[in-house]
Enzyme design. Structure first.
Site, PDB file in Angstrom:
ATOM      1  N   GLY A 242       0.826  -1.207   0.000  1.00  0.00           N
ATOM      2  CA  GLY A 242       0.000   0.000   0.000  1.00  0.00           C
ATOM      3  C   GLY A 242       0.861   1.258   0.000  1.00  0.00           C
ATOM      4  N   SER A 243       0.428   2.277   0.713  1.00  0.00           N
ATOM      5  CA  SER A 243       1.105   3.580   0.658  1.00  0.00           C
ATOM      6  C   SER A 243       2.484   3.581   1.292  1.00  0.00           C
ATOM      7  CB  SER A 243       0.232   4.631   1.339  1.00  0.00           C
ATOM      8  OG  SER A 243      -1.031   4.647   0.725  1.00  0.00           O
ATOM      9  N   THR A 244       2.832   2.557   2.043  1.00  0.00           N
ATOM     10  CA  THR A 244       4.189   2.527   2.603  1.00  0.00           C
ATOM     11  C   THR A 244       5.221   2.408   1.484  1.00  0.00           C
ATOM     12  OG1 THR A 244       4.137   0.137   2.871  1.00  0.00           O
ATOM     13  CG2 THR A 244       3.432   1.428   4.756  1.00  0.00           C
ATOM     14  N   PHE A 245       4.727   2.142   0.274  1.00  0.00           N
ATOM     15  CA  PHE A 245       5.582   1.958  -0.893  1.00  0.00           C
ATOM     16  C   PHE A 245       5.934   3.303  -1.535  1.00  0.00           C
ATOM     17  CE2 PHE A 245       6.085   0.117  -5.307  1.00  0.00           C
ATOM     18  CZ  PHE A 245       6.991  -0.875  -4.992  1.00  0.00           C
ATOM     19  N   LYS A 246       5.241   4.379  -1.097  1.00  0.00           N
ATOM     20  CA  LYS A 246       5.309   5.622  -1.875  1.00  0.00           C
ATOM     21  C   LYS A 246       6.660   6.339  -1.800  1.00  0.00           C
ATOM     22  CE  LYS A 246       0.362   6.421  -2.057  1.00  0.00           C
ATOM     23  NZ  LYS A 246      -0.793   6.973  -1.344  1.00  0.00           N
TER      24      LYS A 246
END
Lengths: 618, 382
Positions: free
Chosen positions: A319-323
């Site tokens: 999820g957004s931890t990848f951003k």
């Protein structure tokens, strides 16, 4: 006929002579038997009594497993067993009845003992029951005079004092199977146990030790007359783990607020893993004493998978931890700088498909740092469309995603970072640009384990060094020279500012550590498990709590602390937690507790990206 | 001749033959085999597997062989004597050739269900051939040395082949069975004296040809204590087991020496030791008495027969059985070297069981056809 009579008479005479000779020889045999079995019987009986010297293998004591401060995590307890010698007991059934009044004996054990007693020679000891507690032992001792032929024997049993807090990391020991026999004689000893999973398996070579041997004189009844020589063998070596058991217990306990969750916390410079927890867990002591099939089945069928170590074997869309990683890829690519801005109307249209932002109505204008702190999806769709999926994948690999990170524990899963090549190789289809957009927000094909996310976070805030996590306490107390991942200090500073903004003004602003000097930075993540349908969008947002557990989003958080001089990296994944709002407070508490305990060697080797004391835009 | 033969002795029907079977002897055989099953059960520490159950199946097969052999007319056996001897010789040569092609000593031919040991078969075939040969000549004729050339060859050819295998025990047994037949048919005693003297003289020469392990066995026999953990180990352990059994033994399944694995080969060559350990002197002597009864039966059957072929056959086969028992028991008690001779009906093993049962079948055939007269010229006119 005369001639026949002639030779018949001769034959009869000679046959009788021959017969007499045979009888005499058989008589000799009888006389010899009499000589051996009656006249010399005593001498041979004595020789039989003294017959032989036997070699007996002595199992080595298994090495202990200790935490980083020397607290034993796996130790050997005395295992008290009742042993029955039928010929000394006289009447076996009666003795068992007597014993049953002192110590309960399950019906299955009783049947086994009776069968063995009937089958084996009377002098062979038979194990009646093991793992007796002190109460039983003392009651047996008191009743000893009424229980002839019964004795108490001491063996070793593996014990895990922190039971479920260490179950996944340490694993457990079990009986040797046919396939595991490799010629080491110690493996054939009855009751010998070896590591099956976890650290017990990983360090089997050190922990096992070498068997000793006792040379004993045995009489013809197999009874030991005396010990002639004894070599105790080499006990197994103790293994010291990098874990801080106090923190491990805390983390395990903290995760219990959720149904299924996992967390990892590590030293960003040394790689020491201080805690590695997966909830729900199980009691490894069940495996050493013999687990009942009902308990085993319930562990196997539990929907929350207590036997799986989710930190290293659970693979989730990050999820957004990848951003932040997408930002690093874009900044290193050079086509985009930190001043790049995007207008977020709440969605982006690509072809005839509309890609939504998590925020209905959109964020308006944002720059890179704001887009991290607000976790705007549209900004990353835009960036990803410009640089392509392969650049993102390449950066993901540098940060430790897409393959096992090399933790010294069996069972690590590799996760998945898709590329164009990967899709055509594995699915036989060309890459779609829409999939690039989905990958940029850590969805779609992208999968990572909580440990990988923790390593990713560590590499982002340790100056771009390819730190590798380790569970074994290293002999060398210094700081290893990790290879550089090749990301500029400038790029790292940009995402550092972004992650700082997350906990001050961004998506996790409500979850900052409330103690000055111990503040954390990080990134929230919510990963979709099930597609949100058009109908659901039309009718309005369905609350996560109203969905079945299996359909709810995963909640994630990666973080680091302290902000002013990062030392610890942490990742938390709450399975089907609904949103990152459940993971962030867990990470906050873990990082807070970690800093209070401060298990790391208190020294910082080199200047790092640091917190900007000034106000952050956004 | 044919008419006289039939009028004199009408052929028996199958039913009559079955009634004529020597059932008491069959019962004795079953009793001995029963002791064997019990000992094999004990040898496996109180289990039917792996030995006792298989031995029972073989005994059943042996029983069939026994009845078939017993019911076949004695004159047919007489006709088959030379062909069977020839067949056994061919098999002996075959294993010899296969042994040279294959590797090392070869004594077995694999027939699928059982492994056939031609030297065991030869023991019976040789007795048949000698009985066939000595059926004809009168006592005077036997006295002529020239008449002994062929029967000597009948004995020495297989002996040479078996020695080459090399199987010293079987070779000696063949010679002794041959010698017993020669003795019974009336060969003069001085001729035996000459042969024995010659044999003794040949010992130093034979010694040169013996294999190292065969020399070792003989030396060990002479002084078993010289190496208690080496070659003499078997005999010493066997004597300890046997001696410690005492008068009444240690009880069924309680033989400590056998069950603590001090006793080697307890299911085959040393099975008598286990019996004597578990049942003592009383048990051992009981078994010897059973064997003695069988031997007496065999001798009486031989002497009761009205044809010379049957007499010689029964006496020769009885002697063969005696030698098995005597050599085996003497060996385990340390009276003879360890030569690897099984205890008939008791030791675990397929070929021995089948050939021994077949031999009993022939003896009973001699009994069933005891009143059949066969002219000295033989069965050509039968």
């Amino acid at each position: 006929m005369d001639r026949d009579t002639d030779r018949y008479r001769n034959l009869t005479r000679r046959a009788l002579v021959l017969g007499g000779f045979k009888l005499a020889l058989i008589g000799t045999l009888g006389a010899r038997m009499y000589h051996l079995q009656v006249r010399e019987a005593e001498r041979y009986q004595r020789l039989a009594e003294e017959n032989r010297i036997n070699m007996r293998l002595l199992p080595p004591s298994r090495g202990l497993i200790l935490d980083r401060f020397g607290v034993p995590l796996a130790e050997n307890r005395q295992n008290f067993r009742v042993v029955l010698v039928p010929e000394e007991a006289g009447e076996v059934e009666g003795t068992l009845d007597h014993l049953a009044r002192v110590v309960p004996i399950p019906e299955a054990d009783r049947r086994r003992v009776l069968r063995d007693a009937a089958r084996l020679p009377g002098f062979m000891p038979i194990m009646v029951r093991d793992t007796l507690d002190w109460d039983h032992v003392s009651r047996l001792e008191v009743n000893a005079p009424e229980l002839p032929g019964l004795s108490i024997d001491v063996g070793e049993l593996r014990h895990y004092p922190f039971d479920e807090a260490t179950a996944h990391v340490l694993g457990y020991v079990g009986a040797v199977t046919e396939e595991e026999l490799n010629g080491d004689p110690v493996l054939t000893l009855p009751g010998f146990r070896i590591g099956k999973t976890g650290a017990e398996y990983q360090h089997e070579g050190d922990l096992r030790g070498a068997a000793g041997a006792s040379q004993v004189e045995v009489n013809a009844y197999g009874r030991v007359i005396r010990e002639l020589s004894r070599d105790d063998g080499t006990p197994g070596k103790d293994v010291r783990m990098a874990l801080d058991i106090g923190l491990q217990e805390y983390v395990q306990e903290r995760l219990k607020t959720e149904r299924s969750a996992s967390a990892a916390i590590m030293d960003i410079h040394r790689g020491d893993v201080f805690a590695l927890a997966s909830h729900p867990s199980f009691d490894p002591n069940l495996f050493t004493t013999g687990i009942s099939s009902a308990t085993w089945r319930s562990l196997l069928n539990d929907p929350y998978a207590p036997l799986t170590n989710k930190v290293i074997a659970g693979q989730y869309a990050p999820g957004s931890t990848f951003k932040m990683l997408v930002c690093l890829a874009a900044l290193e690519d050079g086509r985009i700088n930190e001043n790049h801005t995007v207008w977020c109307p709440g969605h982006m249209t690509l072809g005839n498909h509309r890609f939504h932002c998590w925020k209905r109505g959109g964020h308006g204008w944002l720059d890179m740092i704001q887009s991290i702190s607000q976790s705007c999806d549209v900004f990353f769709y835009d960036v990803a469309r410009r640089i392509g999926v392969d650049k993102i994948a390449e950066m993901a690999n540098r940060l430790g995603l897409g393959s096992t990170v090399g933790l010294d524990l069996p069972g690590e899963q590799p996760g998945l970072i898709p590329t164009r090549q990967w899709k055509s190789d594995n699915l036989g289809q060309p890459w779609q640009q829409g999939e690039t957009l989905v990958a940029a927000i850590g969805q779609g094909y992208v999968l990572a384990t909580p440990l990988q996310l923790c390593v990713m976070q560590a590499r982002m805030v340790n100056g771009g060094k390819a730190v590798v996590p380790r569970l074994t306490y290293p002999a060398d107390e210094g700081f290893p020279e990790w290879p550089d991942i090749g990301v500029s200090e400038h790029a790292l500073q940009v995402i550092f500012d972004g992650m700082q903004a997350v906990t001050t003004t961004g998506t996790a602003r409500n979850f900052q550590i409330p103690e000055e000097g111990l503040e954390m930075g990080g990134k929230t993540g919510t990963s979709q498990v099930r597609r949100i349908t058009m109908a659901e969008r039309a009718t309005g947002v369905i609350r996560q709590q109203d969905r079945p557990w299996r359909d709810r989003h995963h909640g994630l958080f990666v973080g680091f602390a302290p902000l002013h001089a990062p030392r610890y990296a942490c990742a938390v994944v709450v399975e089907h937690g609904g949103s990152s709002a459940v993971a962030a407070p867990i990470a906050r508490d873990i990082l807070h507790e970690t800093q209070r305990r401060n298990p790391a060697v208190p020294m910082v080797p080199r200047p790092l990206a640091t917190a900007d004391p000034g106000p952050i835009a956004g | 001749m044919y008419g006289q033969l039939t009028s004199d002795q009408p052929s028996m029907t199958l039913g009559e033959k079955i009634i004529q079977l020597n059932w008491l002897l069959v019962l004795l055989i079953c009793a001995i085999a029963g002791v064997g099953f019990a000992m094999l059960y004990s040898a496996a520490n109180g289990n039917m597997d792996p030995w006792a159950s298989r031995q029972m199946i073989r005994f059943g097969m042996g029983m069939v062989a026994l009845f078939v052999a017993a019911l076949i007319d004695i004159r047919i056996w007489m006709r088959l004597a030379y062909p069977m001897y020839g067949g056994a010789m061919l098999l002996l040569v075959a294993v010899e050739v296969m042994g040279e092609i294959g590797m090392g000593a070869q004594r077995w031919i694999n027939l699928g269900i059982i492994q056939l040991q031609p030297s065991e078969l030869m023991k019976i075939a040789m007795v048949l051939a000698l009985a066939r040969y000595f059926h004809g000549p009168t006592l005077e004729a036997v006295g002529r040395p020239t008449r002994l050339i062929i029967p000597l060859a009948l004995v020495l050819m297989p002996v040479a082949l078996v020695l080459k295998q090399p199987d010293l025990g079987t070779a000696l047994m063949l010679m002794m069975v041959g010698g017993a037949v020669f003795f019974c048919v009336g060969v003069r005693l001085w001729k035996f004296a000459v042969i024995i003297a010659g044999g003794l003289g040949a010992i130093p020469v034979i010694w040169q040809f013996l294999h190292e392990y065969q020399r070792e066995r003989i030396l060990t026999f002479i002084t078993p204590e010289r190496d208690p953990l080496g070659a003499g180990y078997h005999i010493l352990q066997s004597k300890i087991a046997l001696g410690s059994g005492g008068l009444f033994g240690k009880g069924f399944l309680n033989g400590t020496q056998a069950h603590l694995n001090f006793l080697p080969e307890r299911q085959t060559d040393f099975i008598f030791t286990m019996l004597a350990e578990e049942f003592g002197l009383v048990g051992g002597l009981t078994l010897l008495v059973l064997y003695t009864l069988v031997l007496i039966y065999g001798t009486v059957i031989g002497l009761r027969s009205r044809n010379h072929f049957g007499r010689i056959l029964a006496l020769g086969l009885t002697t063969n059985l005696f030698l098995y028992v005597f050599i085996n028991v003497a060996m385990v008690m340390g009276l003879l070297p360890v030569v690897g001779v099984p205890l008939p009906l008791i030791s675990y093993g397929g070929t021995a069981m089948l050939t021994v049962m077949f031999g009993f079948g022939l003896i009973i055939s001699v009994y069933v056809h005891r009143d059949t007269r066969i002219s000295r010229r033989g069965v050509e006119d039968f």
